[in-house]
Motif scaffolding. Structure first.
Motif, short mmCIF file in Angstrom:
data_model
loop_
_atom_site.label_atom_id
_atom_site.label_comp_id
_atom_site.label_asym_id
_atom_site.label_seq_id
_atom_site.Cartn_x
_atom_site.Cartn_y
_atom_site.Cartn_z
N LEU A 1 0.75 -1.16 -0.08
CA LEU A 1 -0.02 -0.03 0.04
C LEU A 1 0.75 1.33 0.02
O LEU A 1 0.66 2.05 -0.55
N GLU A 2 1.86 1.12 0.55
CA GLU A 2 2.95 2.38 0.73
C GLU A 2 3.18 2.59 -0.69
O GLU A 2 3.35 3.88 -1.20
N ARG A 3 3.80 1.58 -1.62
CA ARG A 3 4.32 1.72 -2.89
C ARG A 3 3.05 2.42 -3.57
O ARG A 3 3.19 2.93 -4.62
N GLN A 4 1.87 1.66 -3.62
CA GLN A 4 0.88 2.14 -4.28
C GLN A 4 0.38 3.70 -4.12
O GLN A 4 0.29 4.50 -5.06
N ALA A 5 0.47 4.14 -2.65
CA ALA A 5 0.45 5.35 -2.39
C ALA A 5 1.40 6.48 -3.17
O ALA A 5 0.83 7.58 -3.97
N LYS A 6 2.65 5.90 -3.21
CA LYS A 6 3.70 6.73 -3.84
C LYS A 6 3.35 6.92 -5.31
O LYS A 6 3.78 7.80 -6.02
N GLU A 7 3.09 5.87 -5.87
CA GLU A 7 2.58 5.91 -7.47
C GLU A 7 1.41 6.60 -7.93
O GLU A 7 1.57 7.23 -8.87
N ALA A 8 0.45 6.61 -6.78
CA ALA A 8 -0.69 7.54 -7.15
C ALA A 8 -0.13 9.01 -6.92
O ALA A 8 -0.78 9.80 -7.85
#
Length: 250
Positions: free
Chosen positions: A71-78
């Motif tokens: 989820l941390e990586r997804q937040a950064k990508e978003a």
């Protein structure tokens, strides 16, 4: 109530006495040791169950942490894609997972405390069981030796009593043998003197009297013969002396 109380006391004392006779301390010690081993096994199973639960929670926590990292990586990508709404959603899910991880950490810490207590209890109980086992075997060996000594003493006592009875029997047999020998000697003496007639022999009283007369006659004949021989000897001695005197005169 007093009577029933006394009866109860008497019955209990009788039962206790009977149980004491039936009880084998070695069997009681072995039974106690088996119960302690069962208790020790239960403690070990408790340790294993707590450890398993802790491991399961740790695996669950690890999965949640992986999800949080994702989820941390997804937040950064978003954020990089100018999708703040998606970044906010990922961070909200991450926060929820973080709360779950914190709860799991608390449960794991509690399980670790229980595990430590159970392990310490297991060690203490294991030491006590081993001490009891050593003492049990020592007491059993001493009891077996004492029991064997009692049986040997009882056997020796029985043999001593039996030997005493045998000694009395031998003494009676010897006394009876001496008595029979004395009676036999007395009977022989009576038979020799003619006081007691030997019914098993072939000679009767007349034969014995005739035998005595014959014996006396033989004695008298021998006595007369000896006297005659003695007289002839004196006559020969007188004639020889007379001849010697006549030769001297010539």
């Amino acid at each position: 109530m007093g009577l029933f109380s006394r009866m109860e006391t008497v019955l209990k004392s009788k039962m206790n006495k009977m149980l004491n006779k039936m009880e084998d301390p070695r069997e009681t010690l072995d039974y106690s040791y088996e119960k302690q081993l069962e208790l020790l096994q239960n403690v070990k199973r408790g340790v294993a169950e707590v450890t398993t639960s802790k491991k399961r929670l740790q695996l669950q926590r690890a999965k949640l942490v992986q999800s949080m990292d994702k989820l941390e990586r997804q937040a950064k990508e978003a954020i990089a894609a100018n999708r703040e709404d998606l970044a906010r959603l990922a961070l909200e899910r991450k926060a929820a997972l973080t709360q779950q991880v914190d709860g799991i950490d608390s449960e794991i810490a509690e399980l670790e405390k229980q595990e430590e207590k159970l392990i310490a209890s297991e060690k203490r109980l294991s030491t006590k069981v081993e001490i009891f086992r050593t003492r049990k075997e020592s007491i059993k060996a001493q009891y077996s030796a004492a029991d064997a000594q009692v049986k040997i003493n009882e056997s020796v006592t029985g043999i001593s009593e039996e030997m005493a009875d045998v000694g009395l029997a031998l003494e009676r047999a010897e006394n009876k043998t001496e008595e029979m020998k004395a009676r036999a000697d007395a009977i022989d003496e009576l038979m020799e003197t003619g006081t007691l007639e030997d019914l098993t022999g072939s000679r009767d009283e007349i034969d014995r009297e005739l035998s005595k007369i014959s014996t006396q006659t033989n004695v008298e004949s021998d006595l007369t013969r000896l006297k005659a021989e003695a007289g002839k000897g004196q006559e020969k001695t007188g004639e020889e002396g007379k001849g010697a005197e006549e030769r001297k005169e010539v």
